[in-house]
Structures are given as C-alpha cells and as structure tokens.
Scaffold this motif. Structure first.
Motif, mmCIF file in Angstrom:
data_model
loop_
_atom_site.group_PDB
_atom_site.id
_atom_site.type_symbol
_atom_site.label_atom_id
_atom_site.label_comp_id
_atom_site.label_asym_id
_atom_site.label_seq_id
_atom_site.Cartn_x
_atom_site.Cartn_y
_atom_site.Cartn_z
ATOM 1 N N HIS A 1 0.820 -1.203 0.000
ATOM 2 C CA HIS A 1 0.000 0.000 0.000
ATOM 3 C C HIS A 1 0.855 1.255 0.000
ATOM 4 O O HIS A 1 0.566 2.226 0.686
ATOM 5 N N ASN A 2 1.917 1.223 -0.764
ATOM 6 C CA ASN A 2 2.778 2.398 -0.803
ATOM 7 C C ASN A 2 2.418 3.252 -2.005
ATOM 8 O O ASN A 2 1.667 2.851 -2.898
ATOM 9 N N ALA A 3 2.979 4.441 -2.058
ATOM 10 C CA ALA A 3 2.655 5.399 -3.111
ATOM 11 C C ALA A 3 3.036 4.888 -4.491
ATOM 12 O O ALA A 3 2.244 5.018 -5.434
ATOM 13 N N PRO A 4 4.233 4.313 -4.715
ATOM 14 C CA PRO A 4 4.562 3.814 -6.062
ATOM 15 C C PRO A 4 3.590 2.743 -6.542
ATOM 16 O O PRO A 4 3.179 2.714 -7.693
ATOM 17 N N LYS B 1 1.051 2.936 -9.719
ATOM 18 C CA LYS B 1 0.991 1.933 -10.787
ATOM 19 C C LYS B 1 -0.440 1.443 -11.004
ATOM 20 O O LYS B 1 -0.883 1.232 -12.127
ATOM 21 N N ARG B 2 -1.180 1.230 -9.885
ATOM 22 C CA ARG B 2 -2.547 0.756 -10.016
ATOM 23 C C ARG B 2 -3.406 1.771 -10.760
ATOM 24 O O ARG B 2 -4.193 1.417 -11.650
ATOM 25 N N LEU B 3 -3.283 3.033 -10.396
ATOM 26 C CA LEU B 3 -4.086 4.071 -11.050
ATOM 27 C C LEU B 3 -3.729 4.174 -12.529
ATOM 28 O O LEU B 3 -4.606 4.379 -13.379
ATOM 29 N N GLN B 4 -2.438 4.038 -12.828
ATOM 30 C CA GLN B 4 -2.035 4.080 -14.235
ATOM 31 C C GLN B 4 -2.597 2.881 -14.988
ATOM 32 O O GLN B 4 -3.050 2.996 -16.135
ATOM 33 N N ALA C 1 -6.909 -5.021 -10.726
ATOM 34 C CA ALA C 1 -6.257 -3.825 -10.191
ATOM 35 C C ALA C 1 -6.326 -3.789 -8.663
ATOM 36 O O ALA C 1 -5.380 -3.325 -7.995
ATOM 37 N N PHE C 2 -7.437 -4.253 -8.110
ATOM 38 C CA PHE C 2 -7.607 -4.225 -6.653
ATOM 39 C C PHE C 2 -7.321 -5.586 -6.015
ATOM 40 O O PHE C 2 -7.586 -5.781 -4.816
#
Length: 586
Positions: A19-22, A26-29, A57-58
């Motif tokens: 659950h980190n920012a990178p 990546k998931r949003l992209q 994605a989730f």
C-alpha cells in the motif's frame, strides 16, 4: 483481451500488501490505461472486460457493475461470480445500495459476517457466501447517480483499505462518464435512425407525388386524344354499318366492311384502355365483394395457365366490399394475373391475398392515400423473374412494355393504375431481379348497398327523343339510326339550342340523348336544367370521355350511359330498352 491492455496483474498482486505510493500510482495508471483502451460500444461484452480488469487492479476476487435505470439496478458487467447466482435487476431503494445512492458515498465493509444487519443489506447485491470483504462506490456524474460498482474478497485474510475505497470512487466516476457518453451516443444513434426514416419517408412521398403528377399529365393527354378518337370511330363504325345494310349479301364489299368493323373494334379497345389509364372510363358502380371477384376471375384464368403454375389464396375471412364497377375490377385482376403468369415462363406460384386495414391521416399520407379510413388491400404476388428499379419507374406508363414486339400493347398496367386512382385508391409495386414481384392495391372499404331507383311514368304516345351532340358526324349517325316510324327525334348541336327546342316542344321529351363534353354547356348541366322544368323523363349520356365515373342525376330520373365508339346496333338496343321501361310504367 486486447493486446494493448496492460499486463501488470502479477506485479500488482505482489505489491498489494505494501500500500505504498509507487504501487498505488501503478494501479491508477493501470486502471487509466484499461479504461482508455476499452469503451461501452458493446455494453455486455465491454463492461465484463472492465469488471475483470478492475478486479485485477484491486487484487479482488470479484467485481460487479450495475446501471441505475429508473428504480432498478440492472446488471451491466460482472467478473468472478457465476451469472446464475446474480439477479439481473434488483430494487434500488433497499439494502446497502440505497445508502450509497441516497447519500452519494462509497462504503467499505471488512468482515461483514460479524455485522448481521449489514450482511442482510449487502445480500441484495451479492450472495453472502461469495464474499468476506466488500468495497462499493456510486457511479456519479455531476449530481446524477448512474449506477454502482462493487469489488469483493472471498479470502478472510484479505481486506480493503481506505485507499482502495478512494481509488474505487475515482474508477466509478470515470465509469459514470463512460455511461453518459454511451447513453448520449445511443440517443444520437436513435435520432439519426429517426432522421433517416423521416428522410426516406419524405423521399418516397416526393417520388410518389412526382409519379402522380407525371401520370396526371400523361392521363390528360391520353384522355383528350381518346375522346376525339372515339368520335371518329363512332362515325366510321356507323357509316360502315349503314353501308353494309345497303350492299347486297355476300359481296366483296361486305367482307371489306366487316374487316373495317373489326379494325374499329380493336381501336375501340385501345381507346378504352387509354381512358381507363386517364381515369375517365365510366362504369356502373355497385357494392361488390373483392373475394368473390377473385374466385370468379381465377376460375376463368386457370385454364389459361400451364400445369407448372400454381394459384394460391389467402383471402380475408370477412367480405371485402368496395364501391366499383365489377368489370373494372375484373380487368385489374386479369391484367395482374396475366403479368404474373408471363413473369414465370418456367412455372411458379401466384398468390392472391386480401385484408382490411385502417389508416390515420398520417399513415394514409405516408403510403400515398388521400384520406384516412378503412381500406381493402389486394396483394398479387408471383415468384417470377422480377424487375429492376429502372423498369419499375416506368411500369405504369402507357405503351411501356418489356414484352417482345407484337406481344401486348403496354396498356395493361397503365389501365390498372388509372382505374385504381379513379376509385381513390393507390397501387404499389415491390420487386427485384429473380426475387418475384408483389403488387399491392388499396381500395376504399365500403359498406353501402345499392338501391334501385324508382321508376317514372310516361304516356303511351310515340316516344319523342331529343339528341344533343356537337360532332356533326356522330349527330348524323345517331339521327339516321333512330329516325324510324317508332320514334320522333329532334337534334341540336349544343345545350343552348337544345333548351330552346325543349321549350318550344308541347310534348314532354321521353328520352334525352346527350354528349357530356360540349362547348357552352355540358350534358349533365343540360339534363339537370330540363329535369328542373319537368321536360324530360329519361337520360342517355353518350361520350368517349366522361369526367370521372358514370354520370348520375337525381334519384327521380334514371340515367344510362353508352360509351363511344358504339355501333348503330348497340345504340338501337339501349334506346329500345329505355323506352320499353317507360312503357311498362305507363
């Protein structure tokens, strides 16, 4: 799936626990790439692919997308759940779905089994034994809720986070925009379809109007020519018959005169067809059943067909009553049957159908009819060679024919067109090469029954006849034919002179014989004026060009009609019939 879609499910799965920012980036992209690649051009297929990609994605086991339609949440896309476990449509005002829609908020549920009240609400969206964690978000566009999306875990060790819920809401908003675009596109497609339909209807109406105008022009020309030609044929026929009577029997001259009369008869048939096309062919209209006409004419036609041709019927169970001249209807049927037969040299099927239909003003106008109401529809179809569009454009024009030289005059369908128009109907044709042909004829439905006109009384003195005819040759033929010891005859060249002769006559006129089209005053007006002053008893109209149907007068005076050209014999027969009717009522 499309090869353009991102293939990062494994990477997302491995990093999901961090659950980190990178990872979240990546998931949003990944989601953005997925949604930009897919669309809702095929909702059932595309929405299921979107549900699958969102599940990846989730790192969820299942995803369900529902679209809000009125008060129902309808299944749009799904992944990870057997379709037979899902309801296609569920109420939007119950359960957890109602809370998301009313409050316009996403909802996160981890371990719902420990919360029975919440569990019963979630059950409306998915069976309880299918999930251990749930995250749902409304598909929101501005202030409007378009539907719901939900993702599910089936592993008790897995849960959804607030970041998951935030990202899911972003996905839901994007899906809402896609739904709006899809609906707008569907509306645009529907409007274009309606516009195309209206354009086709307008083009069809314009073509029909142009055809009617062209036919009207040709009809006026043909009718005028037929009128003048009929006057000439009447004179030729009359002089030929008189000359025949003056020549000794079995002479060569008599043979020539018989041939001349046969030629006149053939010419008369041509002018009759021309007048039928011009809608100027008079007739005796009665209430007739079209089904009966079909049965009678096909009985006569059957021997004229080969054994390879079958005639089938699909007639309406009720009487199909039309107000028309039975001979004209027979003419239409025979022409249609002959054309169908000739279109099937190798054999086939001719089908005759009747039905009764009703049209509003808009519906009537769409198919070329002038008035709303009930109509009898006659369809004559064949399985023959069919026609090209070019041929169909000219099919009702007089003298147009696709038959070899010497076979047919090209007036058959032209006369059918004129007769149908005369009875305020319409005729359509549908055909294509090697696809057969269908003629559809609409005629006004009638429930009227004819009543015999009352007979009038007359004196037993020598009958007095008033002849009114502007053509000198026809006037001479009629005068010589009827000036016998059994009748008295006075003749006039126009209506004004006839009125004066009638005024001077002390006796009442037993029979007025008058042309219809004459200068200064037509024959119908003359008859009505003489009736008004009680100067005539009976009327016989003679004409080669009657404006519309058989002329009629008041019910107290009976009017007969004799079409030009006619022979002296035919004239004597109808005059004797009329005068004998007078004598029986004395």
């Amino acid at each position: 799936m499309s090869s353009d879609l991102p293939e990062s499910k494994l990477e997302l799965t491995e990093n999901h626990s961090q659950h980190n920012a990178p990872w979240r980036s990546k998931r949003l992209q990944y989601i953005a790439d997925t949604l930009s690649t897919l669309s809702l051009s095929e909702p059932n297929k595309d929405s299921c692919e979107i549900a699958e990609r969102i599940s990846h994605a989730f790192n969820a086991h299942a995803c369900i997308i529902r679209m809000l339609s009125e008060a129902e949440l309808q299944l749009l896309g799904h992944y990870g759940v057997d379709l037979d476990r899902l309801l296609f449509s569920i109420p939007a005002d119950v359960g957890i779905g109602r809370e998301m829609i009313q409050k316009c908020i996403p909802i996160l549920l981890n371990n719902p089994a420990s919360q029975p009240a919440i569990l019963s609400n979630v059950n409306t969206l998915i069976p309880a034994d299918y999930f251990t964690a749930y995250a749902g978000a409304p598909l929101r566009f501005k202030e409007e809720i378009m539907g719901l999306i939900g993702i599910y875990h089936r592993d008790a060790a897995k849960t959804f986070t607030e970041e998951d819920l935030t990202d899911l809401q972003m996905v839901a908003n994007h899906l809402a925009v896609m739904l709006v675009n899809y609906k707008l596109n569907q509306q645009l497609i529907e409007k274009n379809r309606q516009l195309d339909s209206e354009i086709r209807i307008r083009i069809q109406a314009e073509k029909q109007f142009q055809l009617v105008e062209k036919m009207e022009s040709i009809g006026r020309l043909a009718g005028g020519m037929a009128h003048d030609f009929n006057n000439l044929l009447t004179a030729i026929s009359g002089y030929a018959e008189m000359a025949y009577d003056e020549i000794k029997d079995d002479s060569v001259a008599q043979q020539y005169l018989r041939s001349l009369q046969q030629t006149v008869d053939k010419a008369s048939n041509l002018t009759s067809s021309l007048m039928a096309f011009a809608r100027k062919q008079p007739g005796i209209n009665t209430s007739i059943d079209l089904n009966t006409c079909i049965e009678e004419i096909t009985h006569l036609f059957a021997p004229l067909t080969s054994s390879e041709i079958t005639i089938s019927f699909n007639l309406h169970t009720s009487e199909c009553i039309v107000e028309a001249d039975a001979a004209r209807i027979d003419q239409i049927l025979m022409n249609m049957l002959v054309n169908a037969r000739d279109a099937m040299p190798q054999g086939g099927v001719i089908t005759l159908e009747t039905s009764i239909c009703s049209f509003t003003n808009a519906e009537a106008k769409q198919i070329g009819l002038h008035h709303a109401g009930r109509y009898v529809l006659l369809k004559v179809s064949d399985t023959g060679e069919g026609m090209t569009d070019e041929v169909m454009e000219h099919i009702f024009e007089p003298f147009f024919t696709t038959r070899p030289q010497g076979r047919g005059t090209g007036l058959g369908l032209a006369s059918c067109y004129g007769i149908v128009q005369q009875y305020n109907g319409i005729i359509h044709v549908q055909s294509a090469p090697q696809k057969g042909t269908v003629f559809s004829i609409y005629l006004p439905y009638s429930s009227q029954r004819n009543v015999e006109p009352p007979k009038t009384k007359h004196s037993s003195q020598t009958p007095l006849i008033l002849l009114v005819e502007d053509d000198p040759h026809v006037r001479e033929i009629v005068s010589k034919t009827l000036r016998t010891g059994d009748t008295r005859l006075i003749a006039a060249e126009n209506g004004l002179i006839a009125l004066e002769l009638a005024r001077q006559s002390a006796a009442k006129i037993d029979l007025l014989i008058t042309d219809i089209r004459m200068p200064q005053m037509n024959g119908i007006e003359l008859a009505e004026r003489l009736i008004a002053v009680d100067k005539i008893t009976r009327v016989l109209f003679i004409s080669g060009y009657a404006d519309g149907e058989k002329p009629t007068l008041s019910t107290a005076h009976h009017a007969e009609f004799l079409a030009k050209p006619f022979t002296p014999k035919a004239l004597r027969a109808i005059v004797q019939k009329i005068l004998s009717q007078n004598q029986t009522t004395t």
